[in-house]
Design a protein around this motif. Structure first.
Motif, short mmCIF file in Angstrom:
data_model
loop_
_atom_site.label_atom_id
_atom_site.label_comp_id
_atom_site.label_asym_id
_atom_site.label_seq_id
_atom_site.Cartn_x
_atom_site.Cartn_y
_atom_site.Cartn_z
N ALA A 115 -20.51 -2.67 67.51
CA ALA A 115 -21.54 -3.24 66.64
C ALA A 115 -21.76 -2.32 65.45
O ALA A 115 -21.63 -1.11 65.55
CB ALA A 115 -22.84 -3.41 67.40
N ASN A 116 -22.09 -2.89 64.33
CA ASN A 116 -22.48 -2.13 63.16
C ASN A 116 -23.54 -2.96 62.45
O ASN A 116 -23.27 -3.59 61.43
CB ASN A 116 -21.29 -1.84 62.26
N LEU A 117 -24.72 -2.98 63.03
CA LEU A 117 -25.82 -3.79 62.50
C LEU A 117 -26.86 -2.86 61.90
O LEU A 117 -27.34 -1.95 62.56
CB LEU A 117 -26.44 -4.62 63.63
N THR A 118 -27.23 -3.11 60.64
CA THR A 118 -28.18 -2.25 59.94
C THR A 118 -29.37 -3.07 59.47
O THR A 118 -29.20 -4.16 58.89
CB THR A 118 -27.51 -1.56 58.74
N TYR A 119 -30.56 -2.53 59.71
CA TYR A 119 -31.80 -3.18 59.32
C TYR A 119 -32.70 -2.16 58.62
O TYR A 119 -32.70 -0.99 58.96
CB TYR A 119 -32.53 -3.75 60.55
N THR A 120 -33.47 -2.63 57.68
CA THR A 120 -34.48 -1.78 57.04
C THR A 120 -35.84 -2.24 57.53
O THR A 120 -36.20 -3.40 57.37
CB THR A 120 -34.39 -1.88 55.50
N ILE A 121 -36.57 -1.31 58.13
CA ILE A 121 -37.89 -1.60 58.67
C ILE A 121 -38.93 -1.15 57.65
O ILE A 121 -38.87 -0.03 57.15
CB ILE A 121 -38.12 -0.87 60.02
N THR A 122 -39.87 -2.03 57.35
CA THR A 122 -40.92 -1.75 56.36
C THR A 122 -42.28 -1.89 57.02
O THR A 122 -42.57 -2.94 57.62
CB THR A 122 -40.82 -2.73 55.17
#
Length: 181
Positions: free
Chosen positions: A33-40
């Motif tokens: 997996a290579n899943l990227t998320y930005t949490i704000t």
């Protein structure tokens, strides 16, 4: 015949959001997996120092809010992130915002006045133009007018002297000057 496994991704985000939105499922295709998320965080919150992710390896950068799910996902994944409530701290001297000495300007909910980094004490001559002879005696949560004659309920000169009371809202702390006795 080979069939891709579909796993559930449960995201428990409290007082924050994800971009892109974290999906509710992941189809395993045989590669990492290579899943990227930005949490704000929501307004009035900051990102936590640590988060909880089960079911896969991950990296977390609290400064940028980047969550990266890496490695092989071979089961259901749960992501739990709870942003931390913060309160603004404003320091005032002569009705002006005062930041000399890099004082605390925001603090996590539940922390006390003892957790504050106080600014550098203002010079005693700060009031000499209007109120000669007044000396800095500490910080208070109460604005003290020039005609006040009693000491405020909360008055401290150092963090060690500060009350061990939890800060539960945005606060303004005022410099208190008095005639030396």
């Amino acid at each position: 015949r080979w069939k891709a496994n579909i796993y559930t991704i449960t995201s428990n985000l409290t007082n924050c959001s994800s971009s892109p939105e974290i999906p509710t499922s992941y189809t395993y295709t045989g590669s990492a997996a290579n899943l990227t998320y930005t949490i704000t965080p929501e307004s009035g919150y900051r990102l936590p120092d640590a988060i909880t992710v089960s079911g896969c390896t991950y990296t977390w950068n609290k400064t940028t809010g980047q969550l990266k799910l890496t490695g092989t996902i071979s089961g259901n994944v749960t992501i739990t992130i709870e942003a931390v409530k913060v309160y603004n701290i404003t320091w005032k001297v002569n009705k002006q915002t005062y930041t000399t000495g890099s004082p605390t300007q925001s603090i996590d909910a539940g922390k006390t006045y003892k957790n504050l980094t106080l600014p550098t004490a203002p010079a005693n001559n700060t009031l000499d133009e209007c109120y000669p002879g007044k000396k800095f005696v500490g910080w208070s949560t109460t604005h003290i007018g020039s005609t006040e004659s009693s000491e405020p309920a909360i008055l401290f000169k150092t963090a060690a002297e500060a009350p061990n009371t939890a800060i539960t809202e945005n606060k303004t702390l005022y410099a208190v000057f008095a005639t030396e006795t």
